[in-house]
Design an enzyme around this catalytic site. Structure first.
Site, PDB file in Angstrom:
ATOM      1  N   ASN A 197       0.832  -1.209   0.000  1.00  0.00           N
ATOM      2  CA  ASN A 197       0.000   0.000   0.000  1.00  0.00           C
ATOM      3  C   ASN A 197       0.866   1.259   0.000  1.00  0.00           C
ATOM      4  O   ASN A 197       0.551   2.234  -0.689  1.00  0.00           O
ATOM      5  CB  ASN A 197      -0.950  -0.007   1.209  1.00  0.00           C
ATOM      6  CG  ASN A 197      -2.195  -0.839   0.946  1.00  0.00           C
ATOM      7  OD1 ASN A 197      -2.988  -0.517   0.067  1.00  0.00           O
ATOM      8  ND2 ASN A 197      -2.354  -1.913   1.699  1.00  0.00           N
TER       9      ASN A 197
ATOM     10  N   MET B 120       0.030  -3.472  12.001  1.00  0.00           N
ATOM     11  CA  MET B 120      -0.632  -4.601  12.649  1.00  0.00           C
ATOM     12  C   MET B 120      -0.617  -4.504  14.171  1.00  0.00           C
ATOM     13  O   MET B 120      -0.377  -5.499  14.866  1.00  0.00           O
ATOM     14  CB  MET B 120       0.017  -5.913  12.172  1.00  0.00           C
ATOM     15  CG  MET B 120      -0.024  -6.120  10.671  1.00  0.00           C
ATOM     16  SD  MET B 120      -1.691  -6.030   9.963  1.00  0.00           S
ATOM     17  CE  MET B 120      -2.336  -7.597  10.513  1.00  0.00           C
TER      18      MET B 120
ATOM     19  N   HIS C 226      -8.491  -1.838   5.684  1.00  0.00           N
ATOM     20  CA  HIS C 226      -8.768  -3.133   6.315  1.00  0.00           C
ATOM     21  C   HIS C 226      -9.193  -4.119   5.238  1.00  0.00           C
ATOM     22  O   HIS C 226     -10.042  -3.786   4.393  1.00  0.00           O
ATOM     23  CB  HIS C 226      -9.856  -2.976   7.375  1.00  0.00           C
ATOM     24  CG  HIS C 226     -10.125  -4.248   8.114  1.00  0.00           C
ATOM     25  ND1 HIS C 226      -9.272  -4.732   9.097  1.00  0.00           N
ATOM     26  CD2 HIS C 226     -11.115  -5.158   8.012  1.00  0.00           C
ATOM     27  CE1 HIS C 226      -9.748  -5.877   9.552  1.00  0.00           C
ATOM     28  NE2 HIS C 226     -10.866  -6.157   8.915  1.00  0.00           N
TER      29      HIS C 226
ATOM     30  N   THR D  77     -10.993   5.409  14.649  1.00  0.00           N
ATOM     31  CA  THR D  77     -11.559   5.853  15.928  1.00  0.00           C
ATOM     32  C   THR D  77     -11.197   4.781  16.958  1.00  0.00           C
ATOM     33  O   THR D  77     -10.667   3.726  16.593  1.00  0.00           O
ATOM     34  CB  THR D  77     -13.096   5.997  15.830  1.00  0.00           C
ATOM     35  OG1 THR D  77     -13.651   4.709  15.554  1.00  0.00           O
ATOM     36  CG2 THR D  77     -13.505   6.996  14.756  1.00  0.00           C
TER      37      THR D  77
ATOM     38  N   LEU E 277     -12.042  -0.674  17.327  1.00  0.00           N
ATOM     39  CA  LEU E 277     -11.177  -1.399  16.393  1.00  0.00           C
ATOM     40  C   LEU E 277     -11.911  -1.675  15.078  1.00  0.00           C
ATOM     41  O   LEU E 277     -12.978  -2.317  15.092  1.00  0.00           O
ATOM     42  CB  LEU E 277     -10.725  -2.721  17.036  1.00  0.00           C
ATOM     43  CG  LEU E 277      -9.824  -3.598  16.145  1.00  0.00           C
ATOM     44  CD1 LEU E 277      -8.470  -2.942  15.929  1.00  0.00           C
ATOM     45  CD2 LEU E 277      -9.660  -4.981  16.754  1.00  0.00           C
ATOM     46  N   ASP E 278     -11.338  -1.195  13.982  1.00  0.00           N
ATOM     47  CA  ASP E 278     -11.918  -1.376  12.643  1.00  0.00           C
ATOM     48  C   ASP E 278     -13.368  -0.901  12.592  1.00  0.00           C
ATOM     49  O   ASP E 278     -14.169  -1.399  11.776  1.00  0.00           O
ATOM     50  CB  ASP E 278     -11.831  -2.849  12.191  1.00  0.00           C
ATOM     51  CG  ASP E 278     -10.391  -3.362  12.166  1.00  0.00           C
ATOM     52  OD1 ASP E 278      -9.480  -2.559  11.873  1.00  0.00           O
ATOM     53  OD2 ASP E 278     -10.183  -4.555  12.454  1.00  0.00           O
TER      54      ASP E 278
ATOM     55  N   GLU F  55      -7.190  -2.849  -2.943  1.00  0.00           N
ATOM     56  CA  GLU F  55      -6.480  -1.942  -2.041  1.00  0.00           C
ATOM     57  C   GLU F  55      -5.624  -0.922  -2.784  1.00  0.00           C
ATOM     58  O   GLU F  55      -5.639   0.264  -2.471  1.00  0.00           O
ATOM     59  CB  GLU F  55      -5.624  -2.729  -1.042  1.00  0.00           C
ATOM     60  CG  GLU F  55      -6.487  -3.537  -0.082  1.00  0.00           C
ATOM     61  CD  GLU F  55      -5.753  -3.995   1.166  1.00  0.00           C
ATOM     62  OE1 GLU F  55      -4.569  -3.663   1.350  1.00  0.00           O
ATOM     63  OE2 GLU F  55      -6.386  -4.700   1.973  1.00  0.00           O
TER      64      GLU F  55
HETATM   65  C1  GAR Z   1      -3.154  -5.268   3.594  1.00  0.00           C
HETATM   66  O1  GAR Z   1      -3.964  -6.246   2.982  1.00  0.00           O
HETATM   67  C2  GAR Z   1      -3.949  -4.522   4.660  1.00  0.00           C
HETATM   68  O2  GAR Z   1      -5.312  -4.380   4.354  1.00  0.00           O
HETATM   69  C3  GAR Z   1      -3.783  -5.422   5.853  1.00  0.00           C
HETATM   70  O3  GAR Z   1      -2.458  -5.905   5.776  1.00  0.00           O
HETATM   71  C4  GAR Z   1      -2.023  -5.912   4.412  1.00  0.00           C
HETATM   72  C5  GAR Z   1      -0.754  -5.120   4.365  1.00  0.00           C
HETATM   73  O4  GAR Z   1      -0.120  -5.218   3.138  1.00  0.00           O
HETATM   74  N1  GAR Z   1      -4.021  -4.689   7.058  1.00  0.00           N
HETATM   75  C6  GAR Z   1      -4.570  -5.200   8.144  1.00  0.00           C
HETATM   76  O5  GAR Z   1      -4.892  -6.364   8.237  1.00  0.00           O
HETATM   77  C7  GAR Z   1      -4.749  -4.227   9.273  1.00  0.00           C
HETATM   78  N2  GAR Z   1      -5.490  -4.809  10.358  1.00  0.00           N
HETATM   79  P1  GAR Z   1       1.087  -4.248   2.761  1.00  0.00           P
HETATM   80  O6  GAR Z   1       2.017  -4.150   3.951  1.00  0.00           O
HETATM   81  O7  GAR Z   1       1.760  -4.929   1.610  1.00  0.00           O
HETATM   82  O8  GAR Z   1       0.521  -2.888   2.376  1.00  0.00           O
END
Ligand code: GAR
Length: 219
Positions: free
Chosen positions: A19, A95, A114, A146, A149-150, A180
């Site tokens: 991302n 995370m 998410h 906020t 969570l999520d 994403e």
């Molecule tokens: C993504 O799919 C994001 O949505 C998820 O981790 C991945 C990160 O990928 N995020 C979560 O699960 C947050 N709770 P990246 O590091 O390659 O961007």
């Protein structure tokens, strides 16, 4: 006339940084009027840091393992962020669960992505949950952060139909490539242009409260 100043973006990661890469590419392409003032990670070995360094972006590691508890870690992360004076804080594969105090300090200018169609499948293991529940569709959501969570107001979602042969790995890949990397740069561009705001606890888009999230299909 002078161009308006670029929005200052801080990107917070824990992992691969796909991302981050999509956001950076959109900035370089002129789609987001912003500058990445820092890439922060709670893990020194996050793959995304390598990308950031090679791209010449300033990086900051705040290892959560160095702190006694969540409050102490969040205080250190907040201090690093405050030093960068960000207009927008972008959680991009970060995370860690954040304390209320941290969230309040950046509320209204902090976005998360998410990997599910919120409010379905909050928390971890979203792809496995979607398969377990026999969902017909899956996708991802960008939302304001906020203390729930999520659970903050959603901004934009993108979805696709789950195929008969999709497994967890395929869903994870499809969420990233089909959804994403498209919706996050778009949401951050709206924020940077002032078209997306957090007003009275709700997301507002072009001056109107968002009753439901925008859709990738509408773009
Ligand atoms: C993504 O799919 C994001 O949505 C998820 O981790 C991945 C990160 O990928 N995020 C979560 O699960 C947050 N709770 P990246 O590091 O390659 O961007």
């Amino acid at each position: 006339m002078n161009a308006p100043p670029l929005a200052r973006l801080a990107v917070v990661i824990s992992g691969r940084g796909r991302n981050l890469k999509a956001l950076h590419a959109a900035i370089v392409d002129g789609l987001i009027p912003a500058a990445i003032v820092g890439v922060l990670s709670n893990r020194a070995d996050a793959e995304g840091l390598t990308y950031a360094r090679e791209a010449g972006l300033p990086t900051f590691v705040v290892p959560h393992v160095d702190y006694a508890d969540r409050t102490a870690f969040d205080a250190a992360l907040a201090e690093t962020l405050h030093g960068l004076q960000p207009d927008i804080v972008v959680l991009a594969g970060f995370m860690r669960i954040l304390t209320d105090g941290f969230v309040r300090a950046f509320e209204g200018r902090m976005l998360n992505i998410h990997p599910s169609l919120l409010p379905r499948h909050k928390g971890l293991n979203t792809h496995a949950s979607a398969l377990r529940d026999g969902d017909a569709e899956h996708g991802a959501t960008v939302h304001f952060v906020t203390p729930q969570l999520d659970g903050g107001p959603s901004v934009i979602q993108g979805k696709f139909t789950i195929g008969a042969h999709d497994d967890v790995a395929q869903l994870a890949e499809r969420v990233m490539t089909e959804v994403e990397r498209k919706i996050y740069p778009q949401a951050v561009a709206w924020m940077a242009r002032g078209e997306l705001r957090f007003e009275q606890g709700r997301a507002a888009f072009r001056g109107r409260p968002l009753i439901e999230p925008l859709s990738l299909d509408d773009l």
